[in-house]
Design an enzyme around this catalytic site. Structure first.
Site, PDB file in Angstrom:
ATOM      1  N   ASP A  15     -16.138  31.966  -3.453  1.00 25.21           N
ATOM      2  CA  ASP A  15     -16.901  30.894  -4.078  1.00 25.21           C
ATOM      3  C   ASP A  15     -16.735  31.136  -5.574  1.00 25.21           C
ATOM      4  O   ASP A  15     -17.370  32.032  -6.141  1.00 25.21           O
ATOM      5  CB  ASP A  15     -18.372  30.963  -3.676  1.00 25.21           C
ATOM      6  CG  ASP A  15     -19.220  29.872  -4.333  1.00 25.21           C
ATOM      7  OD1 ASP A  15     -18.685  29.131  -5.175  1.00 25.21           O
ATOM      8  OD2 ASP A  15     -20.421  29.773  -4.011  1.00 25.21           O
ATOM      9  N   ASP A  17     -23.944  18.961  -3.914  1.00 22.07           N
ATOM     10  CA  ASP A  17     -22.824  19.886  -3.932  1.00 22.07           C
ATOM     11  C   ASP A  17     -21.604  19.320  -4.644  1.00 22.07           C
ATOM     12  O   ASP A  17     -20.531  19.910  -4.603  1.00 22.07           O
ATOM     13  CB  ASP A  17     -22.420  20.266  -2.502  1.00 22.07           C
ATOM     14  CG  ASP A  17     -23.344  21.314  -1.910  1.00 22.07           C
ATOM     15  OD1 ASP A  17     -24.037  21.977  -2.695  1.00 22.07           O
ATOM     16  OD2 ASP A  17     -23.377  21.459  -0.682  1.00 22.07           O
ATOM     17  N   ASP A  71     -16.415  24.041 -11.865  1.00 20.00           N
ATOM     18  CA  ASP A  71     -16.016  24.538 -10.553  1.00 20.00           C
ATOM     19  C   ASP A  71     -14.499  24.513 -10.412  1.00 20.00           C
ATOM     20  O   ASP A  71     -13.881  25.470  -9.931  1.00 20.00           O
ATOM     21  CB  ASP A  71     -16.633  23.680  -9.435  1.00 20.00           C
ATOM     22  CG  ASP A  71     -18.139  23.768  -9.386  1.00 20.00           C
ATOM     23  OD1 ASP A  71     -18.669  24.890  -9.358  1.00 20.00           O
ATOM     24  OD2 ASP A  71     -18.794  22.709  -9.371  1.00 20.00           O
ATOM     25  N   GLU A 104     -14.197  27.839  -1.546  1.00 20.38           N
ATOM     26  CA  GLU A 104     -15.202  26.807  -1.287  1.00 20.38           C
ATOM     27  C   GLU A 104     -14.815  25.489  -1.935  1.00 20.38           C
ATOM     28  O   GLU A 104     -15.239  24.424  -1.494  1.00 20.38           O
ATOM     29  CB  GLU A 104     -16.566  27.270  -1.811  1.00 20.38           C
ATOM     30  CG  GLU A 104     -17.679  26.281  -1.549  1.00 20.38           C
ATOM     31  CD  GLU A 104     -19.022  26.758  -2.053  1.00 20.38           C
ATOM     32  OE1 GLU A 104     -19.784  25.928  -2.569  1.00 20.38           O
ATOM     33  OE2 GLU A 104     -19.299  27.961  -1.927  1.00 20.38           O
ATOM     34  N   GLU A 105     -13.991  25.537  -2.979  1.00 21.17           N
ATOM     35  CA  GLU A 105     -13.630  24.331  -3.719  1.00 21.17           C
ATOM     36  C   GLU A 105     -12.443  23.582  -3.117  1.00 21.17           C
ATOM     37  O   GLU A 105     -12.094  22.506  -3.598  1.00 21.17           O
ATOM     38  CB  GLU A 105     -13.318  24.689  -5.176  1.00 21.17           C
ATOM     39  CG  GLU A 105     -14.460  25.371  -5.903  1.00 21.17           C
ATOM     40  CD  GLU A 105     -15.747  24.575  -5.889  1.00 21.17           C
ATOM     41  OE1 GLU A 105     -15.666  23.330  -5.936  1.00 21.17           O
ATOM     42  OE2 GLU A 105     -16.826  25.187  -5.802  1.00 21.17           O
ATOM     43  N   GLU A 113     -19.787  32.875   1.349  1.00 19.26           N
ATOM     44  CA  GLU A 113     -21.031  33.401   0.787  1.00 19.26           C
ATOM     45  C   GLU A 113     -21.706  34.404   1.714  1.00 19.26           C
ATOM     46  O   GLU A 113     -21.965  35.546   1.328  1.00 19.26           O
ATOM     47  CB  GLU A 113     -21.986  32.231   0.488  1.00 19.26           C
ATOM     48  CG  GLU A 113     -21.435  31.282  -0.557  1.00 19.26           C
ATOM     49  CD  GLU A 113     -22.189  29.962  -0.647  1.00 19.26           C
ATOM     50  OE1 GLU A 113     -22.418  29.484  -1.775  1.00 19.26           O
ATOM     51  OE2 GLU A 113     -22.537  29.401   0.420  1.00 19.26           O
ATOM     52  N   LEU A 120     -17.573  29.690  -8.472  1.00 15.60           N
ATOM     53  CA  LEU A 120     -18.673  29.582  -9.443  1.00 15.60           C
ATOM     54  C   LEU A 120     -19.941  29.122  -8.725  1.00 15.60           C
ATOM     55  O   LEU A 120     -20.271  27.937  -8.704  1.00 15.60           O
ATOM     56  CB  LEU A 120     -18.312  28.625 -10.581  1.00 15.60           C
ATOM     57  CG  LEU A 120     -19.278  28.639 -11.783  1.00 15.60           C
ATOM     58  CD1 LEU A 120     -19.384  30.034 -12.383  1.00 15.60           C
ATOM     59  CD2 LEU A 120     -18.847  27.636 -12.836  1.00 15.60           C
ATOM     60  N   ASP A 121     -20.634  30.062  -8.147  1.00 14.84           N
ATOM     61  CA  ASP A 121     -21.893  29.783  -7.480  1.00 14.84           C
ATOM     62  C   ASP A 121     -22.965  29.439  -8.518  1.00 14.84           C
ATOM     63  O   ASP A 121     -23.070  30.086  -9.554  1.00 14.84           O
ATOM     64  CB  ASP A 121     -22.329  31.013  -6.674  1.00 14.84           C
ATOM     65  CG  ASP A 121     -23.754  30.903  -6.169  1.00 14.84           C
ATOM     66  OD1 ASP A 121     -23.968  30.111  -5.244  1.00 14.84           O
ATOM     67  OD2 ASP A 121     -24.637  31.595  -6.699  1.00 14.84           O
TER      68      ASP A 121
END
Length: 408
Positions: free
Chosen positions: A182, A134, A140, A163-164, A345, A184-185
């Site tokens: 999120d 991860d 990202d 998420e970052e 997500e 850039l999944d």
């Protein structure tokens, strides 16, 4: 490295400044008519009112969607008073989210991003929870910065949780909304041109928390149950750039017309098939799965389940791409490990799935009924056709709790 108690109140500068192409004005010679833009119907998904001009001007059971004089319905027209009529503030917010996503689409398709793909953000920066597979990459970080700047410029967002980032970012006291994302999944696989995506959810700001300290109210606003989502969406960056959204009254998908920069309604009122014939999961971990999950997969791929046909495996290892295919064709997209994040997500994608007639589950419970207790809380996730999810849950013991021999 940011601690879990850190609350960002402003953007951090990024060292990555990719050159991004611009979107041509409407007068550009490559018009939609010149390009021969064609609408298409997925093989299995039910998409109501798909005749272009008929769909644009005829009432449906959910809403009346009208297009412009050329018979096309843009996202701006859909969000306006002739379509969903979501309110002026949400229209402004979406305009800025779409601008961010178009910049990310240009970024991931640019030949200039290749040198960034192989880099990893140095230890001591970014999200402390991004370890091993991860680990953050510059793409990202840049995508996160693009979304944050757009939300700041909108003037409509009080809090952004990403998420970052280790902690939510308080943007403005005047904002009406909370955005979780999120950015850039699937970025780990981008060097192989595998589809990637952006996921986001939108909540109303909890004004009853305004008396609390900034850090506390930012965190509590970000930990709302998925049942309180006002809107959710994802953008798939692939052969086409597709935005799929819901405002709680059906799920609709729009495709980016690169000649004009408009998102065009191409999949109105998506209905996931009640049952599919595809399962999407990392089969390499079969021997680490619990007995219930192994038994379910063995049964359906032999055609011995409640649906008397053999299931096929389709796995991209990009959550947005696997879910998008499942939404259109039916079946189940899953990660049985406690790996995917509830806030960024599982909640947004489960909201989209439910509004298309599908289900989102952790193998035991409805995702949208779960109250988040941590910002980066992880869980097992199963998304897809209602009958497939029900059958999977009936086996019990489908959550993989151990991960021997693999990186986290």
């Amino acid at each position: 490295m940011h601690s879990q108690s850190t609350i960002w109140v402003s953007s951090t500068s990024s060292n990555f400044t990719p050159v991004l192409p611009f979107f041509p004005p409407r007068s550009h010679i490559l018009t939609r008519k010149f390009l021969g833009f064609q609408y298409f119907r997925p093989k299995m998904a039910s998409v109501s009112g798909f005749s272009v001009r008929a769909q644009m001007g005829v009432s449906s059971s959910s809403s009346r969607i009208r297009g412009g004089g050329d018979g096309f319905c843009t996202l701006s027209e859909y969000l306006g008073k002739g379509g969903a009529d979501v309110g002026d503030d949400l229209v402004v917010l979406f305009d800025h989210i779409l601008y961010a996503c178009k910049r990310i689409a240009a970024l991931v398709s640019s030949p200039f991003h290749s040198s960034m793909v192989k880099q990893v953000v140095p230890a001591g920066s970014g999200n402390a929870s991004h370890l091993g597979r991860d680990a953050q990459k510059p793409l990202d970080v840049v995508s996160n910065e693009i979304i944050l700047k757009s939300l700041q410029n909108s003037g409509k967002v009080a809090v952004m949780a990403s998420e970052e980032d280790d902690a939510p970012i308080w943007i403005t006291d005047d904002g009406s909304f909370v955005v979780v994302t999120d950015p850039l999944d699937g970025s780990r696989n981008i060097d192989a041109s595998i589809p990637t995506g952006t996921i986001f959810g939108i909540y109303n700001r909890l004004v009853e928390l305004d008396h609390l300290a900034v850090g506390e109210k930012a965190m509590l606003n970000s930990l709302q149950s998925g049942s309180k989502l006002v809107a959710a969406g994802y953008v798939l960056y692939s052969s086409a750039t597709i935005l799929c959204i819901t405002f709680g009254s059906g799920t609709h998908a729009f495709t980016l017309d690169r000649s004009t920069g408009d998102f065009i309604l191409t999949h109105p009122s998506i209905k996931i098939p009640p049952r599919g014939q595809i399962y999407s999961v990392n089969d390499a971990r079969y021997f680490d799965w619990p007995e219930g999950l192994r038994k379910y997969i063995d049964t359906v791929r032999q055609g011995k389940g409640k649906y008397p046909k053999k299931y096929s495996a389709r796995y991209i290892c990009s959550l947005v791409a696997d879910f998008h295919r499942t939404l259109l064709y039916g079946g189940v997209a899953m990660n049985p490990r406690d790996h995917l994040r509830l806030v960024y997500e599982a909640n947004p994608l489960s909201f989209i799935a439910e509004q298309a007639g599908g289900k989102g589950s952790d193998g035991e419970r409805r995702i949208l009924s779960i109250q988040p207790v941590k910002l980066h809380e992880r869980l097992s996730l199963f998304l897809g056709s209602p009958e497939d999810i029900d059958e999977l849950e009936s086996y019990g013991d489908v959550q993989q709790k151990v991960n021997p021999g693999y990186e986290v």
